[in-house]
Design an enzyme around this catalytic site. Structure first.
Site, PDB file in Angstrom:
ATOM      1  N   LEU A 639       9.022  -3.252  -3.017  1.00  0.00           N
ATOM      2  CA  LEU A 639       9.298  -1.957  -3.019  1.00  0.00           C
ATOM      3  C   LEU A 639       8.923  -1.196  -1.814  1.00  0.00           C
ATOM      4  CD1 LEU A 639       7.776  -0.864  -6.528  1.00  0.00           C
ATOM      5  CD2 LEU A 639      10.344  -0.916  -5.657  1.00  0.00           C
ATOM      6  N   GLY A 643      -1.198  -0.007   2.104  1.00  0.00           N
ATOM      7  CA  GLY A 643      -2.301  -0.441   3.008  1.00  0.00           C
ATOM      8  C   GLY A 643      -2.863  -1.738   2.796  1.00  0.00           C
ATOM      9  N   LYS A 661       0.654  -4.271  -6.423  1.00  0.00           N
ATOM     10  CA  LYS A 661       0.825  -4.153  -5.037  1.00  0.00           C
ATOM     11  C   LYS A 661      -0.461  -5.239  -4.780  1.00  0.00           C
ATOM     12  CE  LYS A 661      -2.030  -0.478  -2.886  1.00  0.00           C
ATOM     13  NZ  LYS A 661      -2.447   0.969  -3.161  1.00  0.00           N
ATOM     14  N   ASP A 759      -6.356   8.870   3.400  1.00  0.00           N
ATOM     15  CA  ASP A 759      -5.024   8.702   3.611  1.00  0.00           C
ATOM     16  C   ASP A 759      -3.963   9.444   2.970  1.00  0.00           C
ATOM     17  OD1 ASP A 759      -3.451   7.427   5.236  1.00  0.00           O
ATOM     18  OD2 ASP A 759      -3.092   5.560   4.201  1.00  0.00           O
TER      19      ASP A 759
END
Ligand SMILES: *[C@@H]1O[C@H](CO)[C@@H](O)[C@H](O)[C@H]1NC(C)=O
Ligand SMILES: *[C@@H]1O[C@H](CO)[C@@H](O)[C@H](O)[C@H]1NC(C)=O
Ligand SMILES: *[C@@H]1O[C@H](CO)[C@@H](O)[C@H](O)[C@H]1NC(C)=O
Ligand SMILES: *[C@@H]1O[C@H](CO)[C@@H](O)[C@H](O)[C@H]1NC(C)=O
Ligand SMILES: *[C@@H]1O[C@H](CO)[C@@H](O)[C@H](O)[C@H]1NC(C)=O
Length: 947
Positions: A639, A643, A661, A759
């Site tokens: 996808l 980070g 992730k 972030d």
């Protein structure tokens, strides 16, 4: 003057709101002689809103009562000095204003179900709030509903005007609700509410499927400074406005003889109204008049017109034909001597912008036409949508039981745009069903009522931050569709479920994933992720978790008391809780025995020994690497890159889509950050943060499993990579930003210790299927010291993304929550300009903040607005957002607002935008109906001339 031979032409009035006020303005004296034998006021409900006493009106003899029995909401006010003398009398001096809710209601009862009634709301602003809020440029507007039906937009242009609106309808229940809805153009208020029963025979056009709104009711003959006729002359207390054409176009004739209608008559005009009439002052056989329909163009609205006649002159015969817009409407109208007569059409007049009426003497007589009275109504179909009667009954019972202090009056789910505060409903079928109830922080006390189990379609019940005690009723667990129940207990250090072993059903555990978690002193959690149904957790109770960290409920301040939040599925919820409790005891006895469950089903808290740092353990599902491979189909679909490393798309067995992730080996961020993110994510829950489903930690293979956000990132929408409303609509962009800002605000203020995201950027704001903003990527989040907010932590490595990076943090290495605010300011600028945070031009690369700053110096804001927004936006709303962004991106962090402030200002910006788009719609409607402003000017009367 006008040429000879033209027909007598009388412009009665225009149905524009302004004109209605103009009419009311003319009304100066209502001095109705009290008569001795009065008709009954039985069934009347007469409410003097805002009044502190009950009294009987000296003029009409009608008793008025205070409004506190009829509404739960609002604040009482008195009109300002100098506004006390409304022609409608004492009732206008007080009012109730509703500053706190979008929808505020009155419930009028008792009324007779299926009975016909007339309902009148009356309004006089009288500068009650001292703000001189009302003028023609800036009218005060809000909407009125009765039951589920739109009634009228209240429209007030002068503080001294007394404005009233009437509806004629059939009661569908033993009470009738009247709701005032704040549409963003002023705080709703009301001065008086009057309910009058009507006999069933009257107004045959009013039935269960159709209601009438009064446009006009004229008593023709008496000059306009005479009194309104109402109760007791009119036993139904209709207001008959005295009227005669100016310039003596009509001559008044009267009689002393009563002209009484029979009680089975459709309209029953009061005798006193029939005893005066107007005839043309000129020797003409043609009477003409016209009006414009205010409602034309606002949907199909049929018009009903009643003309009333009675011959007041002896030994004459008057006969005429009535034409509407050149078509014969009624022939040979021959008013009988001293008897009532009316034209009655069973069907309505078709909707028309303009109604031109001609009364033309027919062959039988050449006497000029006569007219005694007139009524005009517009017909609207009743909204058939209602809330399921059981749901409505139960929610009302709950309201009574817990004395819920909200404006919960009227139909719970309708009008659809304005359901009760805290309710969500499904409207796929009629009746509508209640699907979620949020009674969080509503001061509910006592035990949890079994009534909650009677909402058959409920999916979500939030009872957090209340003072409820005792067990959760089994019936709640049996609800077929309840997925989430949030419940909190106050100061209850015991486990709230009391069940015996016999209730345990091991079967359920076998065909589902059951997770059991415990720490030494403070936490229990059960989850069933296989069908995403069950999750039970509670935390944040200082008695249970000494010194622990916790997050409050969404956007709520941490409670001083106890908050136990339980999120449970309905099916066998109670059983599973019992299982948890019992199994927990077993495990305690046997130490860390896991033999009764598959290995992955038991999760040990991550830092069991460090209660201070980690009172709340990870409560999420643990996946093996093998499982990750299966769910991502061997990491087939990437996808993006976060980070940590790549992000893959996956599917759980139950077809829930996830984003996996991975933490790549080479990632600059290591296990430490991974742990940080896992910890952060497991202790925070907010609708604007991406929900974590689980994680994998097998040797060096680290991964986080999130709910998949099908609509990608905010940046995708801004750049047009994904096209949606967000791409073109400023309002939609604002809504997204507000969501994201709430997520960040929650991190900054609701979590203890607070978190800094570090972030913040538009590619870290994800959008759910319904385009709700969810802040993602907490790997870099950093807890910081709440006790000393201004103190700034020292952080060794500066992290962040170019363009969003707080320059102060960059140069000082000192981090605060205001660094997130900086990044957020940049996002706002992206939304306004559609530019990337780093703007590349031919010559150089500069950052967006600077780019905007340079252009604004040129003075023209339109210059910087994204061309994708060319469909329109409110320039003030944009200005407000840009101004906010500029403050967020101040170099000195002390000058930047907090996220809470950002949320507030963005909401204000959205309000401006909404008011603006509403205005556009209204203007479109207006230009669609009439040919301009002339139509709302006071009518011009052209003196009739003999022909
Ligand atoms: C007014 O009358 C109602 C009903 O008759 C009563 O409940 C209410 O307490 C009265 N209010 C005052 C201020 O006397
Ligand atoms: C209500 O009146 C309208 C207009 O006369 C008619 O079309 C409709 O069928 C009536 N509805 C009922 C339930 O009688
Ligand atoms: C009015 O006109 C009719 C015929 O048009 C005539 O007979 C009558 O005398 C006139 N009346 C007056 C008051 O002028
Ligand atoms: C009206 O006509 C009747 C008889 O037809 C007569 O008795 C009466 O006096 C007349 N009234 C007037 C005011 O001319
Ligand atoms: C909650 O209930 C307890 C026991 O009934 C009571 O002592 C306490 O004051 C209540 N707290 C609140 C906030 O109502």
């Amino acid at each position: 003057m006008h040429s000879m031979g033209s027909n007598a032409r009388i412009f009665f009035l225009f149905y524009s709101p302004k004109m209605l006020f103009w009419l009311f303005l003319l009304l100066e004296i209502i001095a109705i002689a009290k008569v001795h034998s009065q008709p009954s006021t039985q069934g009347f409900i007469s409410i003097d809103c805002g009044s502190s006493t009950n009294y009987t009106d000296a003029t009409t003899g009608i008793p008025y009562v205070t409004d506190d029995l009829f509404t739960d909401d609002g604040v009482n006010f008195h009109v300002a000095a100098g506004y006390g003398s409304s022609p409608l009398g004492e009732q206008m001096t007080t009012l109730r204003s509703f500053p706190n809710a979008i929808r505020s209601c009155y419930a009028l009862k008792p009324v007779i179900k299926s009975g016909k009634y007339l309902l009148r709301g009356t309004f006089m602003y009288g500068n009650y709030d001292g703000q001189n809020r009302v003028n023609t440029e800036n009218p005060l507007q809000f909407d009125l509903y009765f039951d589920a039906n739109f009634w009228q937009t209240v429209y007030i242009t002068d503080p001294s005007y007394t404005v009233w609106y009437e509806v004629l309808a059939v009661a569908t229940a033993e009470s009738v609700s009247v709701c005032l809805v704040n549409t963003g153009t002023g705080t709703p208020f009301i001065s008086m509410l009057e309910f009058r029963p009507l006999p069933d025979v009257m107004y045959p056009a009013v039935n269960t499927t159709q209601y009438l709104i009064t446009c006009l009711r004229l008593n023709i003959g008496p000059s306009s400074d005479s009194a309104y006729v109402r109760y007791p002359q009119d036993p139904y207390d209709r207001l008959w406005k005295p009227w005669t054409a100016p310039d003596d176009a009509l001559t008044e004739i009267t009689t002393d003889v009563s002209i009484v209608s029979s009680t089975d008559d459709y309209f029953q005009p009061p005798s006193i109204v029939m005893q005066s009439a107007g005839i043309l002052s000129y020797n003409s056989t043609v009477m003409e008049f016209s009006w414009y329909s205010y409602y034309f163009g606002l949907g199909v609205r049929n018009e009903y017109v009643n003309f009333f006649f009675s011959e007041l002159m002896p030994n004459v015969t008057r006969s005429f034909n009535i034409y509407l817009n050149d078509g014969l409407w009624y022939s040979n109208c021959t008013p009988p001597y001293l008897s009532p007569y009316y034209t009655h059409h069973t069907g309505p007049n078709a909707p028309s912008e303009e109604y031109n009426w001609v009364f033309n003497s027919s062959g039988l007589s050449n006497l000029p036409p006569i007219i005694n009275a007139e009524e005009v109504y517009t017909a609207i179909q009743v909204n058939p949508l209602v809330t399921d009667s059981d749901d409505a009954y139960v929610i009302n019972a709950i309201k009574e039981l817990y004395l819920v202090k909200r404006s919960w009056i009227g139909d719970p789910c309708v009008p659809q745009q304005y359901p009760w505060d805290g309710l969500n409903c499904s409207y796929g079928t009629n009746p509508a069903r209640i699907t979620s109830i949020n009674l969080s922080s509503s001061a509910l006390a006592g035990s949890l009522s079994t009534s909650f189990a009677m909402f058959a379609a409920i999916k979500c019940l939030d009872l957090s931050y209340n003072n409820l005690t005792g067990p959760i009723p089994d019936a709640l667990g049996a609800l077929p569709s309840l997925q989430i129940l949030q419940q909190s207990y106050w100061n209850n250090s015991e486990f709230p479920f009391s069940k015996t072993k016999s209730d345990v059903q091991i079967d359920y555990i076998n065909d589902s994933y059951l997770y059991l978690i415990h720490t030494t002193s403070c936490y229990y959690s059960v989850k069933n992720y296989a069908n995403k149904k069950l999750m039970l957790s509670y935390g944040g109770n200082p008695n249970l978790c000494p010194g622990g960290t916790s997050c409050g409920g969404e956007t709520k301040k941490k409670h001083s008391g106890v908050a136990i939040i339980v999120i449970i599925c309905a099916a066998s919820m109670v059983l599973l809780i019992v299982v948890t409790f019992i199994v927990w005891s077993v495990i305690k006895k046997r130490g860390s025995s896991r033999t009764t469950y598959p290995e992955q089903n038991v999760v040990q808290p991550m830092k069991e020994n460090n209660a201070q740092e980690n009172c709340l353990p990870i409560e999420n599902r643990v996946f093996t690497y093998k499982e990750l491979e299966i769910m991502t189909n061997n990491f087939r679909k990437q996808l993006g890159k976060g980070g940590f490393g790549p992000v893959f798309h996956g599917n759980l067995q139950n077809n829930v889509q996830v984003a996996v992730k991975m933490l790549s080996q080479s990632s600059s961020q290591g296990k430490k950050e991974f742990h940080a993110e896992v910890e952060n994510l497991t202790r925070i829950h907010h609708k604007n943060l991406v929900p974590l489903i689980g994680y994998c930690m097998e040797g060096d293979d680290l991964a986080l499993v999130y709910e998949y956000m099908p609509q990608g990132t905010l940046q995708d929408h801004l750049t047009g990579k994904i096209h949606s409303d967000v791409t073109d609509s400023w309002a939609q962009r604002l809504k997204i930003t507000i969501g994201a800002a709430q997520g960040l605000e929650y991190l900054h203020s609701a979590c203890d210790p607070p978190l800094i995201h570090r972030d913040v950027k538009s590619s870290n704001i994800l959008l759910s299927a319904s385009l709700e903003a969810k802040v993602a990527d907490f790997g870099l989040s950093k807890s910081f010291d709440m006790d000393n907010r201004t103190h700034i932590s020292n952080v060794s490595a500066v992290v962040g993304t170019p363009g969003y990076l707080d320059p102060e943090y960059y140069s000082s290495h000192r981090l605060s929550d205001k660094s997130d605010v900086y990044g957020f300011g940049v996002i706002i600028l992206e939304l306004v300009t559609g530019q990337l945070p780093v703007v590349r031009s031919m010559k150089d690369i500069i950052n967006l903040v600077e780019w905007v700053f340079q252009r604004l110096a040129g003075g023209d804001i339109e210059n910087i607005v994204d061309r994708n927004l060319r469909m329109g936006y409110d320039i003030n709303s944009i200005w407000k957002a840009v101004d906010l962004a500029m403050r967020c991106t101040e170099l000195n962090h002390h000058q930047r607002p907090t996220m809470a402030h950002v949320v507030k200002e963005l909401n204000e910006s959205l309000e401006l935008e909404c008011a603006y788009s509403k205005g556009i719609t209204a203007r479109r409607k207006q230009t669609g109906t009439t040919s301009g402003a002339l139509r709302v000017e006071p009518p011009q009367f052209i003196p009739p001339v003999a022909r």
